[in-house]
Design an enzyme around this catalytic site. Structure first.
Site, mmCIF file in Angstrom:
data_model
loop_
_atom_site.group_PDB
_atom_site.id
_atom_site.type_symbol
_atom_site.label_atom_id
_atom_site.label_comp_id
_atom_site.label_asym_id
_atom_site.label_seq_id
_atom_site.Cartn_x
_atom_site.Cartn_y
_atom_site.Cartn_z
ATOM 1 N N LYS A 170 0.837 -1.190 0.000
ATOM 2 C CA LYS A 170 0.000 0.000 0.000
ATOM 3 C C LYS A 170 0.879 1.250 0.000
ATOM 4 C CE LYS A 170 -1.935 2.728 2.915
ATOM 5 N NZ LYS A 170 -1.846 3.934 2.082
ATOM 6 N N GLY A 227 6.899 5.433 8.051
ATOM 7 C CA GLY A 227 5.987 6.573 8.126
ATOM 8 C C GLY A 227 6.094 7.238 9.482
ATOM 9 N N SER A 228 5.001 7.818 9.928
ATOM 10 C CA SER A 228 5.019 8.613 11.159
ATOM 11 C C SER A 228 5.028 7.724 12.404
ATOM 12 C CB SER A 228 3.787 9.507 11.197
ATOM 13 O OG SER A 228 2.625 8.696 11.246
ATOM 14 N N ASN A 229 5.486 8.282 13.508
ATOM 15 C CA ASN A 229 5.467 7.562 14.782
ATOM 16 C C ASN A 229 4.050 7.279 15.241
ATOM 17 O OD1 ASN A 229 8.316 8.613 14.879
ATOM 18 N ND2 ASN A 229 8.182 7.378 16.725
ATOM 19 N N VAL A 288 1.319 6.670 13.493
ATOM 20 C CA VAL A 288 0.739 5.504 12.825
ATOM 21 C C VAL A 288 1.558 4.246 13.151
ATOM 22 C CG1 VAL A 288 0.224 4.455 10.589
ATOM 23 C CG2 VAL A 288 -0.313 6.859 10.980
ATOM 24 N N GLY A 289 2.875 4.376 13.099
ATOM 25 C CA GLY A 289 3.752 3.221 13.319
ATOM 26 C C GLY A 289 3.565 2.597 14.693
ATOM 27 N N GLU A 341 9.937 1.908 10.529
ATOM 28 C CA GLU A 341 10.963 2.949 10.407
ATOM 29 C C GLU A 341 10.232 4.276 10.498
ATOM 30 O OE1 GLU A 341 14.146 1.620 10.164
ATOM 31 O OE2 GLU A 341 14.299 3.707 10.820
ATOM 32 N N CYS A 391 13.676 11.200 6.217
ATOM 33 C CA CYS A 391 13.823 10.845 7.631
ATOM 34 C C CYS A 391 15.263 11.054 8.075
ATOM 35 C CB CYS A 391 13.347 9.427 7.900
ATOM 36 S SG CYS A 391 13.936 8.255 6.709
ATOM 37 N N GLN A 412 1.493 19.260 5.080
ATOM 38 C CA GLN A 412 2.907 19.352 5.446
ATOM 39 C C GLN A 412 3.377 20.808 5.400
ATOM 40 O OE1 GLN A 412 4.947 16.808 6.625
ATOM 41 N NE2 GLN A 412 6.207 18.581 7.107
ATOM 42 N N GLU A 468 10.416 16.422 15.170
ATOM 43 C CA GLU A 468 10.662 16.322 13.727
ATOM 44 C C GLU A 468 9.713 17.264 12.977
ATOM 45 O OE1 GLU A 468 9.550 12.624 11.632
ATOM 46 O OE2 GLU A 468 11.513 12.744 10.673
HETATM 47 P P1 ADP Z 1 3.628 10.158 6.310
HETATM 48 O O1 ADP Z 1 2.555 11.189 6.302
HETATM 49 O O2 ADP Z 1 4.931 10.612 6.848
HETATM 50 O O3 ADP Z 1 3.745 9.400 5.028
HETATM 51 P P2 ADP Z 1 1.899 8.306 7.760
HETATM 52 O O4 ADP Z 1 2.310 7.507 8.929
HETATM 53 O O5 ADP Z 1 0.740 9.187 7.868
HETATM 54 O O6 ADP Z 1 3.229 9.093 7.414
HETATM 55 O O7 ADP Z 1 1.672 7.362 6.507
HETATM 56 C C1 ADP Z 1 2.571 6.335 6.134
HETATM 57 C C2 ADP Z 1 1.796 5.221 5.468
HETATM 58 O O8 ADP Z 1 0.966 4.591 6.443
HETATM 59 C C3 ADP Z 1 0.860 5.695 4.357
HETATM 60 O O9 ADP Z 1 0.842 4.738 3.315
HETATM 61 C C4 ADP Z 1 -0.468 5.758 5.081
HETATM 62 O O10 ADP Z 1 -1.569 5.664 4.202
HETATM 63 C C5 ADP Z 1 -0.367 4.538 5.983
HETATM 64 N N1 ADP Z 1 -1.300 4.544 7.119
HETATM 65 C C6 ADP Z 1 -1.895 5.610 7.707
HETATM 66 N N2 ADP Z 1 -2.723 5.214 8.693
HETATM 67 C C7 ADP Z 1 -2.659 3.858 8.761
HETATM 68 C C8 ADP Z 1 -3.280 2.845 9.581
HETATM 69 N N3 ADP Z 1 -4.136 3.159 10.537
HETATM 70 N N4 ADP Z 1 -2.954 1.563 9.352
HETATM 71 C C9 ADP Z 1 -2.063 1.233 8.402
HETATM 72 N N5 ADP Z 1 -1.470 2.118 7.599
HETATM 73 C C10 ADP Z 1 -1.740 3.428 7.751
#
Ligand code: ADP
Length: 489
Positions: free
Chosen positions: A173, A226-228, A230-231, A248, A282, A329, A381
């Protein structure tokens, strides 16, 4: 370019009312495409396809799997310019950076293609007689790969390539901001001969599609960047289902400049690290810790160079720095500039929106001086072109301040003093350390990743990146002819 999702070797338009609008951040009136968003149901269909393809792919010899990646290398080279331009149009980075990213992805494909020959275990002597013991690595099964927008080509490559070369099947995805570059990548894998079901892509929201991938019992490993925010949630969710996870996430990377540093080179590295990719890496440099001996001269060099950077659309070859990726952003960048001012940091250059923005999400390269470790701008960040400069009196303080953040991705020190170099390497709490070069960069054959709140799970890239996508199996073969385990004597 396809504008849908890809399941079991077929492109299709999900049946959904929601559209993923793919917008050029340098000119939001320029809509590249509209992707109908995939749904959680589509995610399940993709997972089922990946599961059905797994036995065939697992039993395909590793070198043969690697050959698909080799063919992708050649196709990507032929389409380099198209990929780079698509990336610049949807993500905003300047063309030379986009071309560099395509080449980086190609290096990763080359490296992982070769790994098809090398997925290996170990042979070790057994403690008991007449027993042959060794390990093998087997693919895990269906894996979920979730990626952000800032490296829309290289980052999916560094997850997909090791996953498929190790024999897994993938549900991928990409970020909603960058589906076009992701589609080109999938198209290349398809043309390279990846069989149907081995790689499936869903363009859709994280909250539904991403969530479905993480929660499906069939996805046995999840690799996320991605972001902390969500991660962390994803890691907890996946833990409940006993999945293997690598995340990461954020960084707040420092460059230490010691009294004996070559200031010209340090300034080059800091400007490149802070403002390259509009600070949306990052590994971006977001803090400078300068010795008071050199601080004033360094600050002057940085101010002069930053103010000369040409901010403009990435497609314009004369631009040095493109826009923020989207309005959200852009607002975050501007709000951190206000936060820094309100905390008492002194604005040295930039700090606003360039006059020539024409509705694009541009931010001036911005530098603050007088930043201290208690300030938010020192610790949090930004993910934009905002650099903070503070002072470290000596190597002890440089180490202490480098470590005074929750993140631990990368760092750099400029000095000619071998003792300080080695001490810094030893004591700094990051996954990567650079000496006399910028904080940025990774190489296919070298592990990439961070410590503390930056990351959990195995490092990416390199052999470690392949190992994440495997299960170890320990084998005991008894050739004693007794049917019993010989006892240790
Ligand atoms: P960034 O905005 O830095 O890309 P995000 O953490 O928002 O960081 O997004 C990183 C990825 O994680 C994107 O592909 C986003 O669609 C996906 N994502 C966001 N929310 C979820 C979730 N609840 N479960 C799984 N993946 C998600």
């Amino acid at each position: 370019m396809p504008t849908g999702s890809y399941i079991n070797g077929k492109w299709f338009h999900p049946n959904s009312d929601r559209l993923v609008k793919n917008i050029n951040p340098a000119d939001p009136k320029d809509v590249l495409a509209e992707f109908p968003a995939a749904t959680a149901q589509d995610a399940q269909t993709a997972i089922d396809a990946a599961q059905a393809a797994f036995p065939m792919w697992r039993n395909t010899p590793g070198p043969e799997r690697g050959r698909v990646l080799w063919r992708a290398v050649n196709l990507a080279r032929q389409r380099l310019e198209e990929i780079a331009r698509t990336m610049t149009r949807e993500e905003g980075k300047v063309l030379k950076e986009a071309r560099g990213e395509v080449l980086k992805g190609i290096s990763l494909l080359e490296f992982f293609a070769g790994e098809g020959y090398r997925v290996h275990g170990k042979t070790m002597p057994s403690e008991v007689r007449d027993t042959f013991t060794y390990t093998i690595r087997r693919p895990i099964g269906v894996v979920g790969l979730i990626t952000p927008w800032n490296f829309p080509w290289a980052l999916p490559v560094w997850k997909i390539a090791p996953a498929v070369v190790a024999g897994n099947t993938v549900v991928f995805k990409p970020a909603e901001n960058t589906p076009a570059t992701a589609s080109l990548l999938v198209e290349i894998f398809e043309e390279a001969g990846l069989p149907p079901g081995v790689l499936n892509m869903l363009v859709g929201p994280g909250s539904t599609v991403g969530n479905a991938i993480v929660n499906a019992p069939e996805t046995r490993a999840i690799s996320f960047t991605g972001s902390n925010e969500v991660g962390n949630a994803l890691y907890q969710q996946a833990a409940k289902l006993n999945k293997k996870v690598t995340c990461e996430m954020g960084g707040k990377n420092a460059v230490v400049v010691m009294p004996d540093a070559d200031l010209n080179k340090a300034a080059t590295a800091i400007i490149g690290g802070a403002f390259g990719s509009t600070g949306q890496r990052c590994t971006a440099t977001s803090r400078v810790l300068a010795s008071p001996v050199v601080k004033n001269e360094l600050v002057e060099q940085l101010r002069e160079r930053a103010s000369k950077l040409r901010v403009g659309p990435g497609l314009d070859e004369s631009s040095d720095m493109g826009p923020a990726v989207d309005e959200k952003q852009w607002k975050t960048d501007l709000s951190y500039i206000e936060i820094a001012k309100s905390e008492g940091a002194q604005l040295l250059t930039g700090g606003g929106v360039p006059k020539s923005s024409n509705g694009g999400y541009f931010v001036e390269p911005t530098i603050f001086e007088g930043v201290t470790p208690n300030m938010r701008i020192f610790r949090e960040e930004v993910f934009g072109p905002v650099l903070s400069i503070g002072v470290a009196q000596n190597i002890d303080e440089a180490i202490k301040f480098s470590n005074a953040v929750e993140y631990g991705l990368t760092t750099s020190i400029f000095t000619q003093d071998i003792n300080n170099v080695l001490r810094y390497i030893e004591e700094v709490e990051t996954g990567m350390v650079h000496v006399n070069e910028p904080t940025i960069g990774g190489e296919a054959q070298l592990p990439f990743g961070g410590t503390k709140n930056t990351g959990v799970g195995e490092r990416e890239m390199a052999e470690e990146g392949v190992n994440f996508f495997t299960e170890l199996k320990t084998v005991f073969i008894n050739f004693g002819g007794t049917g019993e385990r010989s006892m240790i004597r």
